[in-house]
Design a protein around this motif. Structure first.
Motif, PDB file in Angstrom:
ATOM      1  N   PHE A 139       3.223 -72.881 -12.489  1.00  0.00           N
ATOM      2  CA  PHE A 139       2.979 -73.857 -13.547  1.00  0.00           C
ATOM      3  C   PHE A 139       4.076 -73.750 -14.591  1.00  0.00           C
ATOM      4  N   LEU A 140       4.433 -74.874 -15.158  1.00  0.00           N
ATOM      5  CA  LEU A 140       5.246 -74.913 -16.364  1.00  0.00           C
ATOM      6  C   LEU A 140       4.381 -75.638 -17.385  1.00  0.00           C
ATOM      7  N   ILE A 141       3.926 -74.897 -18.385  1.00  0.00           N
ATOM      8  CA  ILE A 141       2.974 -75.422 -19.355  1.00  0.00           C
ATOM      9  C   ILE A 141       3.699 -75.747 -20.654  1.00  0.00           C
ATOM     10  N   ASN A 142       3.430 -76.932 -21.166  1.00  0.00           N
ATOM     11  CA  ASN A 142       4.048 -77.417 -22.405  1.00  0.00           C
ATOM     12  C   ASN A 142       5.570 -77.343 -22.362  1.00  0.00           C
ATOM     13  N   SER A 143       6.125 -77.546 -21.192  1.00  0.00           N
ATOM     14  CA  SER A 143       7.576 -77.583 -20.962  1.00  0.00           C
ATOM     15  C   SER A 143       8.306 -76.303 -21.344  1.00  0.00           C
ATOM     16  N   ARG A 144       7.565 -75.192 -21.552  1.00  0.00           N
ATOM     17  CA  ARG A 144       8.250 -73.976 -21.987  1.00  0.00           C
ATOM     18  C   ARG A 144       7.631 -72.681 -21.484  1.00  0.00           C
ATOM     19  N   ILE A 145       6.414 -72.728 -20.981  1.00  0.00           N
ATOM     20  CA  ILE A 145       5.738 -71.495 -20.566  1.00  0.00           C
ATOM     21  C   ILE A 145       5.618 -71.469 -19.039  1.00  0.00           C
ATOM     22  N   PRO A 146       6.454 -70.662 -18.366  1.00  0.00           N
ATOM     23  CA  PRO A 146       6.311 -70.545 -16.912  1.00  0.00           C
ATOM     24  C   PRO A 146       5.145 -69.609 -16.584  1.00  0.00           C
ATOM     25  N   VAL A 147       4.346 -69.990 -15.610  1.00  0.00           N
ATOM     26  CA  VAL A 147       3.248 -69.140 -15.150  1.00  0.00           C
ATOM     27  C   VAL A 147       3.300 -69.101 -13.629  1.00  0.00           C
ATOM     28  N   PHE A 148       3.603 -67.926 -13.108  1.00  0.00           N
ATOM     29  CA  PHE A 148       3.664 -67.680 -11.672  1.00  0.00           C
ATOM     30  C   PHE A 148       2.336 -67.061 -11.259  1.00  0.00           C
ATOM     31  N   ILE A 149       1.723 -67.583 -10.203  1.00  0.00           N
ATOM     32  CA  ILE A 149       0.434 -67.052  -9.754  1.00  0.00           C
ATOM     33  C   ILE A 149       0.499 -66.803  -8.251  1.00  0.00           C
ATOM     34  N   GLU A 150       0.320 -65.553  -7.884  1.00  0.00           N
ATOM     35  CA  GLU A 150       0.188 -65.187  -6.470  1.00  0.00           C
ATOM     36  C   GLU A 150      -1.253 -64.762  -6.268  1.00  0.00           C
ATOM     37  N   CYS A 151      -1.910 -65.330  -5.285  1.00  0.00           N
ATOM     38  CA  CYS A 151      -3.334 -65.069  -5.038  1.00  0.00           C
ATOM     39  C   CYS A 151      -3.495 -64.147  -3.830  1.00  0.00           C
ATOM     40  N   LYS A 152      -4.315 -63.133  -4.004  1.00  0.00           N
ATOM     41  CA  LYS A 152      -4.576 -62.187  -2.915  1.00  0.00           C
ATOM     42  C   LYS A 152      -6.057 -61.867  -2.849  1.00  0.00           C
ATOM     43  N   SER A 153      -6.556 -61.787  -1.651  1.00  0.00           N
ATOM     44  CA  SER A 153      -7.885 -61.231  -1.410  1.00  0.00           C
ATOM     45  C   SER A 153      -7.677 -60.129  -0.381  1.00  0.00           C
ATOM     46  N   GLY A 154      -8.472 -59.113  -0.448  1.00  0.00           N
ATOM     47  CA  GLY A 154      -8.262 -57.994   0.465  1.00  0.00           C
ATOM     48  C   GLY A 154      -7.141 -57.095  -0.015  1.00  0.00           C
ATOM     49  N   GLU A 155      -6.401 -56.525   0.911  1.00  0.00           N
ATOM     50  CA  GLU A 155      -5.369 -55.546   0.575  1.00  0.00           C
ATOM     51  C   GLU A 155      -4.153 -56.226  -0.060  1.00  0.00           C
ATOM     52  N   PHE A 156      -3.800 -55.779  -1.240  1.00  0.00           N
ATOM     53  CA  PHE A 156      -2.700 -56.375  -1.999  1.00  0.00           C
ATOM     54  C   PHE A 156      -1.601 -55.378  -2.321  1.00  0.00           C
ATOM     55  N   ARG A 157      -1.884 -54.092  -2.197  1.00  0.00           N
ATOM     56  CA  ARG A 157      -0.932 -53.064  -2.638  1.00  0.00           C
ATOM     57  C   ARG A 157       0.441 -53.124  -1.957  1.00  0.00           C
ATOM     58  N   PRO A 158       0.529 -53.478  -0.676  1.00  0.00           N
ATOM     59  CA  PRO A 158       1.861 -53.540  -0.058  1.00  0.00           C
ATOM     60  C   PRO A 158       2.786 -54.590  -0.681  1.00  0.00           C
ATOM     61  N   PHE A 159       2.245 -55.515  -1.445  1.00  0.00           N
ATOM     62  CA  PHE A 159       3.028 -56.605  -2.010  1.00  0.00           C
ATOM     63  C   PHE A 159       3.485 -56.363  -3.445  1.00  0.00           C
ATOM     64  N   ILE A 160       3.012 -55.318  -4.078  1.00  0.00           N
ATOM     65  CA  ILE A 160       3.272 -55.098  -5.498  1.00  0.00           C
ATOM     66  C   ILE A 160       4.764 -54.996  -5.800  1.00  0.00           C
ATOM     67  N   GLU A 161       5.491 -54.192  -5.076  1.00  0.00           N
ATOM     68  CA  GLU A 161       6.925 -54.018  -5.344  1.00  0.00           C
ATOM     69  C   GLU A 161       7.692 -55.310  -5.085  1.00  0.00           C
ATOM     70  N   LYS A 162       7.313 -56.034  -4.047  1.00  0.00           N
ATOM     71  CA  LYS A 162       7.946 -57.311  -3.720  1.00  0.00           C
ATOM     72  C   LYS A 162       7.847 -58.271  -4.907  1.00  0.00           C
ATOM     73  N   TYR A 163       6.661 -58.372  -5.494  1.00  0.00           N
ATOM     74  CA  TYR A 163       6.479 -59.305  -6.602  1.00  0.00           C
ATOM     75  C   TYR A 163       7.105 -58.796  -7.893  1.00  0.00           C
ATOM     76  N   GLY A 164       7.153 -57.501  -8.079  1.00  0.00           N
ATOM     77  CA  GLY A 164       7.871 -56.949  -9.226  1.00  0.00           C
ATOM     78  C   GLY A 164       9.355 -57.292  -9.165  1.00  0.00           C
ATOM     79  N   LYS A 165       9.925 -57.169  -7.984  1.00  0.00           N
ATOM     80  CA  LYS A 165      11.333 -57.512  -7.783  1.00  0.00           C
ATOM     81  C   LYS A 165      11.560 -59.006  -8.027  1.00  0.00           C
TER      82      LYS A 165
END
Length: 113
Positions: free
Chosen positions: A36-62
């Motif tokens: 989302f880009l809210i009010n033309s200035r606030i980026p909001v990235f949303i990744e949705c996970k159910s179940g095991e999410f820990r293997p993805f943490i470093e990927k999304y941090g990068k």
């Protein structure tokens, strides 16, 4: 859908992309759930996970660092985790964790509400 409804109800300006890919010059490729880009200035990235999410943490941090999105605007929405887990994971890692019950509250905080 909750964020979309929230934006409509609060008559905020926004743009939204869903299920798209980002490819960097070094050929790193990422699939993005929602952006989302809210009010033309606030980026909001949303990744949705159910179940095991820990293997993805470093990927999304990068990815967050490469996109230069503020930590509080880069969300890993994990279903079924407690508020205590969300707080602990957010302190421990370079992305912000939210659950289904605290998601809109976090968004309100980003928007100053």
């Amino acid at each position: 859908m909750k964020l979309l409804k929230h934006c409509y109800e609060n008559k905020g300006l926004f743009s939204c992309l869903r299920s798209f890919n980002i490819q960097f010059a070094n050929d790193d490729k990422y699939e993005v759930d929602v952006f989302f880009l809210i009010n033309s200035r606030i980026p909001v990235f949303i990744e949705c996970k159910s179940g095991e999410f820990r293997p993805f943490i470093e990927k999304y941090g990068k990815m967050r660092r490469r996109l230069e999105i503020a930590k509080e605007n880069f969300l890993l929405l994990v279903l079924g985790v407690s508020d205590e887990q969300v707080q602990g994971l957010t302190k421990m890692y370079d992305i912000t964790f939210v659950n289904e019950t605290g998601f809109i509250k976090h968004i309100n905080g980003l928007l100053g509400g």
